[in-house]
Design a protein around this motif. Structure first.
Motif, PDB file in Angstrom:
ATOM      1  N   ASP A  58      31.945  40.395  41.824  1.00 46.78           N
ATOM      2  CA  ASP A  58      32.807  38.681  41.420  1.00 46.78           C
ATOM      3  C   ASP A  58      34.229  38.939  41.509  1.00 46.78           C
ATOM      4  O   ASP A  58      34.553  37.920  42.392  1.00 46.78           O
ATOM      5  CB  ASP A  58      32.072  39.437  40.460  1.00 46.78           C
ATOM      6  N   MET A  59      34.607  39.885  41.746  1.00 45.79           N
ATOM      7  CA  MET A  59      35.918  40.367  41.778  1.00 45.79           C
ATOM      8  C   MET A  59      36.380  39.304  43.157  1.00 45.79           C
ATOM      9  O   MET A  59      36.707  38.847  44.272  1.00 45.79           O
ATOM     10  CB  MET A  59      36.738  41.462  41.475  1.00 45.79           C
ATOM     11  N   VAL A  60      35.628  40.333  44.205  1.00 50.30           N
ATOM     12  CA  VAL A  60      35.538  39.662  45.914  1.00 50.30           C
ATOM     13  C   VAL A  60      35.757  38.218  46.137  1.00 50.30           C
ATOM     14  O   VAL A  60      36.323  37.104  46.593  1.00 50.30           O
ATOM     15  CB  VAL A  60      34.701  41.190  47.043  1.00 50.30           C
ATOM     16  N   ASN A  61      34.646  37.985  45.052  1.00 52.73           N
ATOM     17  CA  ASN A  61      34.428  36.253  45.054  1.00 52.73           C
ATOM     18  C   ASN A  61      34.922  35.009  44.614  1.00 52.73           C
ATOM     19  O   ASN A  61      35.891  34.695  45.358  1.00 52.73           O
ATOM     20  CB  ASN A  61      32.781  36.510  45.160  1.00 52.73           C
ATOM     21  N   ASN A  62      35.877  35.678  43.274  1.00 54.63           N
ATOM     22  CA  ASN A  62      37.081  35.299  43.042  1.00 54.63           C
ATOM     23  C   ASN A  62      37.984  35.435  44.155  1.00 54.63           C
ATOM     24  O   ASN A  62      38.408  33.969  44.336  1.00 54.63           O
ATOM     25  CB  ASN A  62      37.487  36.094  41.397  1.00 54.63           C
ATOM     26  N   LEU A  63      38.695  36.423  44.960  1.00 52.80           N
ATOM     27  CA  LEU A  63      39.558  36.338  45.574  1.00 52.80           C
ATOM     28  C   LEU A  63      39.488  35.787  46.996  1.00 52.80           C
ATOM     29  O   LEU A  63      40.146  34.795  47.340  1.00 52.80           O
ATOM     30  CB  LEU A  63      39.877  37.647  45.777  1.00 52.80           C
ATOM     31  N   LYS A  64      38.365  35.532  47.476  1.00 54.22           N
ATOM     32  CA  LYS A  64      38.357  34.396  48.390  1.00 54.22           C
ATOM     33  C   LYS A  64      37.851  32.748  48.053  1.00 54.22           C
ATOM     34  O   LYS A  64      37.974  32.337  48.610  1.00 54.22           O
ATOM     35  CB  LYS A  64      36.065  34.763  48.820  1.00 54.22           C
ATOM     36  N   GLU A  67      41.405  32.063  47.425  1.00 53.80           N
ATOM     37  CA  GLU A  67      41.941  31.930  49.653  1.00 53.80           C
ATOM     38  C   GLU A  67      41.481  30.679  50.038  1.00 53.80           C
ATOM     39  O   GLU A  67      42.622  30.124  49.906  1.00 53.80           O
ATOM     40  CB  GLU A  67      41.640  32.999  49.729  1.00 53.80           C
ATOM     41  N   SER A  68      39.936  30.074  49.637  1.00 61.29           N
ATOM     42  CA  SER A  68      39.943  29.322  49.934  1.00 61.29           C
ATOM     43  C   SER A  68      40.636  27.446  49.821  1.00 61.29           C
ATOM     44  O   SER A  68      40.642  26.824  49.857  1.00 61.29           O
ATOM     45  CB  SER A  68      38.277  29.345  50.429  1.00 61.29           C
ATOM     46  N   ALA A  69      40.218  27.869  48.377  1.00 63.49           N
ATOM     47  CA  ALA A  69      40.968  26.765  47.153  1.00 63.49           C
ATOM     48  C   ALA A  69      42.624  26.558  48.052  1.00 63.49           C
ATOM     49  O   ALA A  69      42.812  25.710  47.959  1.00 63.49           O
ATOM     50  CB  ALA A  69      41.537  27.021  45.875  1.00 63.49           C
ATOM     51  N   VAL A  87      43.462  30.129  41.702  1.00 62.34           N
ATOM     52  CA  VAL A  87      44.356  31.497  41.884  1.00 62.34           C
ATOM     53  C   VAL A  87      44.522  31.916  40.392  1.00 62.34           C
ATOM     54  O   VAL A  87      44.507  33.963  40.521  1.00 62.34           O
ATOM     55  CB  VAL A  87      45.560  31.002  42.605  1.00 62.34           C
ATOM     56  N   MET A  88      44.481  32.296  39.697  1.00 60.15           N
ATOM     57  CA  MET A  88      44.817  32.299  38.409  1.00 60.15           C
ATOM     58  C   MET A  88      43.296  33.304  38.026  1.00 60.15           C
ATOM     59  O   MET A  88      43.571  34.565  37.319  1.00 60.15           O
ATOM     60  CB  MET A  88      45.223  30.977  36.866  1.00 60.15           C
ATOM     61  N   GLN A  89      42.247  32.956  38.216  1.00 60.50           N
ATOM     62  CA  GLN A  89      40.902  33.716  37.727  1.00 60.50           C
ATOM     63  C   GLN A  89      41.376  34.603  39.132  1.00 60.50           C
ATOM     64  O   GLN A  89      41.062  35.340  38.666  1.00 60.50           O
ATOM     65  CB  GLN A  89      40.367  32.967  38.347  1.00 60.50           C
ATOM     66  N   ALA A  90      41.745  34.729  40.032  1.00 60.92           N
ATOM     67  CA  ALA A  90      41.261  35.762  41.119  1.00 60.92           C
ATOM     68  C   ALA A  90      42.463  36.727  40.638  1.00 60.92           C
ATOM     69  O   ALA A  90      42.351  37.576  41.064  1.00 60.92           O
ATOM     70  CB  ALA A  90      42.078  34.949  42.482  1.00 60.92           C
ATOM     71  N   ASP A  91      44.056  36.363  40.271  1.00 56.79           N
ATOM     72  CA  ASP A  91      45.005  37.230  39.571  1.00 56.79           C
ATOM     73  C   ASP A  91      43.856  38.372  38.369  1.00 56.79           C
ATOM     74  O   ASP A  91      44.512  39.550  38.849  1.00 56.79           O
ATOM     75  CB  ASP A  91      46.129  36.187  39.525  1.00 56.79           C
ATOM     76  N   GLN A  92      43.244  37.024  37.357  1.00 57.53           N
ATOM     77  CA  GLN A  92      42.578  38.294  36.051  1.00 57.53           C
ATOM     78  C   GLN A  92      42.292  39.340  36.817  1.00 57.53           C
ATOM     79  O   GLN A  92      41.874  40.080  35.819  1.00 57.53           O
ATOM     80  CB  GLN A  92      42.462  37.519  35.296  1.00 57.53           C
ATOM     81  N   ALA A  97      40.780  45.081  37.973  1.00 59.10           N
ATOM     82  CA  ALA A  97      40.026  46.085  38.837  1.00 59.10           C
ATOM     83  C   ALA A  97      41.820  46.970  38.470  1.00 59.10           C
ATOM     84  O   ALA A  97      41.026  48.496  39.498  1.00 59.10           O
ATOM     85  CB  ALA A  97      40.019  45.317  40.237  1.00 59.10           C
ATOM     86  N   ILE A  98      42.946  47.153  38.936  1.00 59.34           N
ATOM     87  CA  ILE A  98      44.136  47.431  38.867  1.00 59.34           C
ATOM     88  C   ILE A  98      43.636  48.722  37.354  1.00 59.34           C
ATOM     89  O   ILE A  98      44.341  50.011  37.434  1.00 59.34           O
ATOM     90  CB  ILE A  98      45.115  47.082  39.434  1.00 59.34           C
TER      91      ILE A  98
END
Length: 116
Positions: A58-64, A67-69, A87-92, A97-98
């Protein structure tokens, strides 16, 4: 989990929804009580590794998606609000993950400090 359900039930009772919350609480309690000898996590049949794998996916999908957005925003095909939300959802997701990684490293270090 039961404590969380009780907290929701008490909140609902203070807002006049006592009968609904009591029915849901008793249904949840009876569902857990009907399976003696099993833990709440084992009732669903999911393992820790499968949960972690799906969370990482799910994290990888959010980052992708972010990026596409952002590329779509640069092209002008997506609005600024949608780009910012992605971008905010990917940051969260990345921050989660960190934090999880930091906890795993901390637990590993605690284990290595133990005496045998």
């Amino acid at each position: 989990m039961i404590d969380a359900i009780k907290n929701v039930a008490s909140l609902a009772m203070t807002r006049g929804l006592g009968s609904i919350a009591t029915d849901e609480t008793s249904a949840a309690s009876s569902a857990i009580a009907s399976t003696p000898g099993t833990s709440p996590g084992a009732a669903g049949g999911t393992s820790f590794s499968s949960v972690m794998t799906s969370m990482a996916g799910d994290m990888v999908n959010n980052l992708k998606q972010a990026e596409s957005a952002s590329f779509a925003g640069m092209k002008g095909t997506m609005g600024t609000r949608e780009v910012v939300d992605a971008v905010m959802q990917a940051d969260q997701s990345l921050q989660t993950a960190i934090a999880l990684r930091d906890k795993v490293v901390s637990a590993f270090l605690d284990i290595t400090k133990m005496q045998i």
